[in-house]
Design a protein around this motif. Structure first.
Motif, short mmCIF file in Angstrom:
data_model
loop_
_atom_site.label_atom_id
_atom_site.label_comp_id
_atom_site.label_asym_id
_atom_site.label_seq_id
_atom_site.Cartn_x
_atom_site.Cartn_y
_atom_site.Cartn_z
N LYS A 361 0.85 -1.19 0.00
CA LYS A 361 0.00 0.00 0.00
C LYS A 361 0.89 1.25 0.00
CE LYS A 361 -3.83 -2.13 2.55
NZ LYS A 361 -4.71 -2.04 3.75
N TRP A 362 0.58 2.16 -0.92
CA TRP A 362 1.36 3.39 -1.04
C TRP A 362 0.39 4.57 -1.09
CZ3 TRP A 362 4.35 5.16 -6.04
CH2 TRP A 362 5.03 6.34 -5.77
N SER A 363 0.37 5.33 0.00
CA SER A 363 -0.48 6.52 0.06
C SER A 363 0.28 7.68 -0.55
CB SER A 363 -0.87 6.83 1.51
OG SER A 363 -1.64 5.78 2.06
N ILE A 364 0.02 7.91 -1.83
CA ILE A 364 0.74 8.95 -2.55
C ILE A 364 0.33 10.33 -2.05
CG2 ILE A 364 1.10 9.97 -4.84
CD1 ILE A 364 0.71 7.25 -6.03
N ALA A 365 -0.96 10.50 -1.83
CA ALA A 365 -1.51 11.77 -1.38
C ALA A 365 -2.81 11.47 -0.65
CB ALA A 365 -1.75 12.71 -2.58
N PRO A 366 -3.37 12.46 0.04
CA PRO A 366 -4.65 12.21 0.71
C PRO A 366 -5.75 11.74 -0.23
CG PRO A 366 -3.67 14.26 1.50
CD PRO A 366 -2.84 13.80 0.34
N GLN A 367 -5.61 12.04 -1.54
CA GLN A 367 -6.66 11.69 -2.49
C GLN A 367 -6.49 10.31 -3.11
OE1 GLN A 367 -4.69 14.44 -2.79
NE2 GLN A 367 -6.08 16.03 -2.00
N ILE A 368 -5.35 9.66 -2.91
CA ILE A 368 -5.15 8.40 -3.62
C ILE A 368 -4.20 7.48 -2.84
CG2 ILE A 368 -3.28 9.39 -5.01
CD1 ILE A 368 -4.14 7.44 -7.24
N GLU A 369 -4.55 6.20 -2.82
CA GLU A 369 -3.68 5.14 -2.30
C GLU A 369 -3.60 4.05 -3.36
OE1 GLU A 369 -3.42 3.43 1.95
OE2 GLU A 369 -4.71 2.00 0.88
N LEU A 370 -2.38 3.68 -3.72
CA LEU A 370 -2.17 2.60 -4.68
C LEU A 370 -1.86 1.31 -3.92
CD1 LEU A 370 0.04 4.35 -7.39
CD2 LEU A 370 -2.45 4.05 -7.36
N ARG A 371 -2.42 0.21 -4.42
CA ARG A 371 -2.23 -1.08 -3.75
C ARG A 371 -1.87 -2.15 -4.77
NH1 ARG A 371 -7.97 -1.04 -0.38
NH2 ARG A 371 -7.58 0.86 0.85
N SER A 372 -1.10 -3.10 -4.31
CA SER A 372 -0.77 -4.27 -5.12
C SER A 372 -0.91 -5.50 -4.24
CB SER A 372 0.67 -4.17 -5.65
OG SER A 372 1.07 -5.39 -6.25
N ILE A 373 -1.72 -6.46 -4.71
CA ILE A 373 -1.91 -7.72 -3.98
C ILE A 373 -1.43 -8.85 -4.87
CG2 ILE A 373 -3.54 -9.22 -2.79
CD1 ILE A 373 -5.40 -6.80 -2.51
N THR A 374 -0.34 -9.47 -4.49
CA THR A 374 0.27 -10.55 -5.27
C THR A 374 0.22 -11.82 -4.43
OG1 THR A 374 1.81 -8.94 -6.20
CG2 THR A 374 2.31 -11.27 -6.57
N ALA A 375 -0.21 -12.92 -5.02
CA ALA A 375 -0.36 -14.14 -4.23
C ALA A 375 -0.08 -15.38 -5.07
CB ALA A 375 -1.76 -14.23 -3.64
N TRP A 376 0.63 -16.32 -4.47
CA TRP A 376 0.80 -17.68 -4.99
C TRP A 376 0.21 -18.61 -3.94
CZ3 TRP A 376 4.52 -13.95 -5.12
CH2 TRP A 376 5.08 -13.63 -6.37
N ARG A 377 -0.67 -19.49 -4.36
CA ARG A 377 -1.26 -20.43 -3.41
C ARG A 377 -1.37 -21.80 -4.07
NH1 ARG A 377 -2.66 -18.52 1.27
NH2 ARG A 377 -3.44 -20.61 1.74
N GLY A 378 -1.50 -22.82 -3.22
CA GLY A 378 -1.67 -24.16 -3.74
C GLY A 378 -2.25 -25.09 -2.70
N VAL A 379 -2.81 -26.21 -3.18
CA VAL A 379 -3.34 -27.23 -2.29
C VAL A 379 -3.10 -28.59 -2.92
CG1 VAL A 379 -5.64 -27.00 -3.31
CG2 VAL A 379 -5.41 -28.06 -1.08
#
Length: 852
Positions: A361-379
């Motif tokens: 999560k990167w809060s660039i300014a009060p008007q915007i937050e950029l997020r990246s969700i990366t996941a590897w999963r397995g069963v």
């Protein structure tokens, strides 16, 4: 505290269909839900009774993330139930299966017959009968810390340090995506705190159960905070296996670890990385024979046995013989068996799940937050299910010889799944506009295989009812079942398949806060799904080596893609600071696929749902009372339903499971209501209710056999969806200063009811209604040392009154098979009776937890 509420006001234009639906929904909310009348009384009496609760603390604010941002539950225009960490402890919830008791009436959880670790999860009548197939999707999305889980396998692993469970009801296709047409179940883990603190818990209980937990937070060092979680849960079998050395039923042994690292390099940037691994060793619930030939099937004219009819057929003649049960077989339909009647080979199934998640999560300014969700999963799953013994087909006849004396279907399966997902989000506020925008990518690979050899045989079986002279033997695990066996290298593979699924999506949602009281939300999601699958083997025939047989069976690989746009519009109005109303239109869809249980890998199409909902969320009595209600109409097109049928193949006929799309529109209607009261300090009363009406249009089923063909209309049902369900709880907290500063005595009791419902969509037969109560008594927060070291000692009980009910009833073994040689003739040779699975018995124990 279990609270079920819609979120912030709706934003969006109300469609003509929704305006037409409002009278029905409001009338349902006012008249159909008994909980509403219960809620009205405290409100009406608020003024005269205010003094009685003058010293009571108000109900606390509940934060949810259903809109991809943190919002107050009461101001979020979505129907949501939230189970807090304290609620999970009070109910002794160790895994998702423990929510099958009905803690949230609108959420239905059931375990797969073959093992505990694969769960069927439904919301608002969207419940898949068999989502265990690799090329079939679930209708309710399961998320862990924002990451979608592609398979329902391994869902019953031990829960780590869960902060809350959010149950989002209704289609969530805009922000959460495909396969959330019924809703979403979101598990939110507790993140690293950056302080040195922790909790150690140990407990024991009946049936040899024990559990241990360790949760440790380490101090922040150079911007890095670390949190470690470890969990062990064990329970011996509740139904014993008479075979020496073999596993009994309803056994589990779960172990899991999780490590989380939070990095804050500079102000405004937070990166959370986590790794988790779980091993769940378990056995299924015992499958009991509930009755024998309950439909009075007998050879001769079908009219002589009017109840002996397989749905979707019109045969006129019954052939064959209904065989007697084997010697020593116990028929018990009223209570769960504590010891199986016949010992069978049984070893635990094992599910191994793992995952890597990075959330930036990167809060660039009060008007915007950029997020990246990366996941590897397995069963990875290894299934060993022999829960039926002589209670399921094949049925052995007196005077049998060689392989005809074999019985006890050992259901063996392997599944391997890996998935990768990447999501980018932009979340912020500009002037009066709140917005969310995102890109999503999902890539999944699944491979499975299955075999069903027999494990047992009877010798010396000559006449019905004999009490001596016979013997049960265990077949050779490699060659004893017609030349095959249960050992991996000795199996005759019933089916094997592999599938690759890819999904791409772009979405956005904007809320216009037109005034301080009026909020209009509009959003949409465009999804492109592509699925490619192959049936590798069917009935031990390798399709790659025998393309001629594959072609003769009508086999075609799956290579399909689908595009969908799912809009959502919500209009919300804050009547006051304490009363919020909303109206919402939303859509969702579940992707199509193919059935690996058919010899031709028969494909089916997606299903789509449209939802119209109105709701109200209120706080009253000085915020010591809350009442939330929602009414909805859902229309689902092309519903995916399952039928058992006979397929004619190049090598013979066999009974298989076909998934088809039911024509027409499936109707789903419902009302949900939740009430929470705090009449005096320390006492909290909660009640929830869900009414769900479902109806699938009649489906034309065509039978072809012996050169004769006919079509009949068949009724299908939505499974695991009771018409009425309710839950209630009492929580009381009493300060205990005589013990130590801050010590409390806590008492919790809850009761959960569900009306009887079908467990197979092609049979009208219902399982049992249920009422389950749970309780916990704790002496909490005892100061045992310097600083804030606190000890809690508790005793708990689940299924307080030891109620026994059949949660899964299978009538397929009490009806004739589908016609094979003639469309007008069916056989009763394999009729035995209904069989089913009972819920878990009463369990109880004690725990000690040290928080430091």
């Amino acid at each position: 505290m279990n609270q079920n509420y819609s979120t912030r006001p709706l934003r969006g234009a109300v469609s003509t269909r929704l305006r037409a639906a409002l009278p029905f929904l409001l009338a349902s909310a006012a008249l159909s839900a008994p909980a509403l009348a219960f809620a009205a009384a405290p409100d009406a009496a608020a003024a005269p009774d205010a003094a009685a609760g003058a010293d009571a603390e108000p109900l606390g604010e509940i934060v949810v993330t259903a809109t991809k941002r943190e919002t107050n539950l009461q101001q979020t225009p979505i129907s949501i139930s939230v189970l807090s960490a304290q609620t999970l402890r009070d109910r002794h919830v160790q895994s998702l299966l423990d929510l099958a008791d009905g803690a949230v009436p609108g959420l239905r959880v059931a375990t797969f017959e073959a093992r505990q670790s694969a769960l069927t999860i439904g919301i608002r009548g969207i419940v898949p009968l068999d989502a265990n197939q690799p090329a079939r999707e679930q209708g309710v999305g399961i998320y862990i810390d924002g990451v979608y889980l592609g398979r329902q396998h391994g869902l019953n692993a031990a829960l780590f340090d869960i902060e809350r469970v959010e149950v989002l009801k209704g289609p969530q296709g805009t922000l959460f995506g495909r396969n959330t047409e019924g809703g979403a179940l979101s598990l939110v883990s507790r993140g690293p705190s950056g302080r040195f603190e922790g909790r150690v818990t140990g407990g024991i209980g009946n049936y040899g159960s024990h559990n241990t937990e360790l949760h440790l937070d380490l101090p922040e060092v150079h911007g890095f905070s670390v949190k470690l979680d470890g969990v062990i849960q064990h329970q011996d079998a509740t139904t014993k296996n008479p075979l020496e050395g073999a596993t009994g039923w309803n056994y589990y042994d779960r172990k899991g670890i999780r490590a989380a690292v939070r990095w804050k390099p500079v102000d405004g940037i937070t990166n959370d990385f986590s790794f988790d691994y779980s091993r769940d060793s378990n056995s299924p619930f015992y499958s009991q024979l509930l009755n024998v030939n309950p439909n009075g099937c007998v050879a001769g004219p079908q009219a002589a046995a009017p109840k002996c009819v397989l749905p979707g057929t019109q045969y006129t003649t019954l052939t064959g013989t209904v065989k007697p049960t084997l010697p020593g077989v116990v028929v018990e339909g009223d209570k769960r068996m504590t010891v199986a009647d016949i010992g069978v080979p049984q070893q635990p199934s094992v599910d191994r799940t793992h995952g890597f998640t990075n959330n930036l999560k990167w809060s660039i300014a009060p008007q915007i937050e950029l997020r990246s969700i990366t996941a590897w999963r397995g069963v990875n799953v290894g299934q060993w299910d022999n829960s039926g013994g002589a209670h399921r087909v094949p049925v052995v006849a007196p005077g049998c010889a060689t392989t005809a004396c074999n019985f006890s279907r050992y259901s063996l399966a392997n599944l391997n799944q890996t998935q990768f997902s990447q999501e980018f989000q932009a979340v912020g506020t500009i002037s009066r506009f709140d917005y969310v925008a995102g890109l999503y990518y999902f890539n999944e690979h699944v491979r499975d295989d299955a075999a069903t050899p027999n494990s047992n045989a009877i010798t010396g079986y000559v006449t019905p009812g004999q009490t001596s002279g016979y013997q049960y033997v265990i077949l050779d695990p490699c060659r004893g079942s017609g030349g095959f066996g249960s050992q991996t290298e000795c199996r005759s593979t019933d089916r094997a398949s592999r599938v690759r699924s890819r999904s791409y999506a772009v979405y956005g949602q904007v809320t216009w806060n037109a005034t301080d009281a009026i909020h209009l939300t509009a959003g949409g999601r465009y999804t492109h799904d592509k699925k490619q699958g192959e049936l590798l083997m069917s009935r031990n025939i390798d399709y790659a080596l025998r393309p001629d047989i594959a072609a003769a069976n009508g086999y075609r690989p799956l290579d399909a893609s689908w595009n969908r746009f799912n809009p959502m519009v919500t209009l919300a109005y804050d009547v006051s600071n304490d009363v919020h109303v909303y109206a919402k239109y939303a859509t969702g869809y579940r992707a199509g696929g193919a059935s690996s249980r058919t010899s031709n890998y028969q494909a089916f199409n997606p299903e789509d749902v449209r939802s119209y909902e109105v709701g109200m969320k209120t706080d009253f009595w000085g915020h010591r009372g809350r009442f939330n209600v929602a009414g909805y109409i859902m229309d689902r097109d092309d519903s995916q339903v399952d039928i058992s049928s006979i397929q004619t193949t190049a090598t013979g006929n066999f009974n298989n499971l076909v998934t088809i799309n039911a024509p027409g529109t499936t109707k789903i209607r419902g009302v949900e209501a939740d009430l929470t009261l705090r009449p005096v300090d320390g006492l909290t009363l909660s009640a929830s209710y869900a009414y769900t009406y479902t109806k699938i249009p009649l489906v034309p089923i065509t039978v072809n056999a012996g050169g004769v063909s006919y079509t009949t209309l068949q009724r299908f049902y939505i499974v695991f969806t009771p018409r009425n369900a309710a839950s209630g709880s009492i929580d009381y907290e009493l300060p205990m200063p005589m013990v130590s500063d801050g010590a409390k005595l806590r008492f919790h009791i809850d009761g959960n009811y569900a009306q009887a419902t079908q467990t197979f969509d092609q049979f009208a037969t219902k399982a049992d209604s249920s009422f389950i109560a749970n309780a916990r008594l704790a002496l909490a927060d005892i100061n045992v040392g310097r600083g804030d070291t606190r000890l809690t000692a508790s005793v708990w009980v689940r299924n307080l009154f030891d109620r026994a009910y059949v949660y899964r009833r299978d009538p397929s073994n009490s009806l004739p098979g589908a016609p094979t040689t003639s469309a007008t003739t069916a056989s009763v040779n394999n009729i035995l009776g209904d069989y089913g699975n009972f819920n878990a018995p009463r369990t109880f124990g004690g725990e000690i937890s040290l928080r430091f």
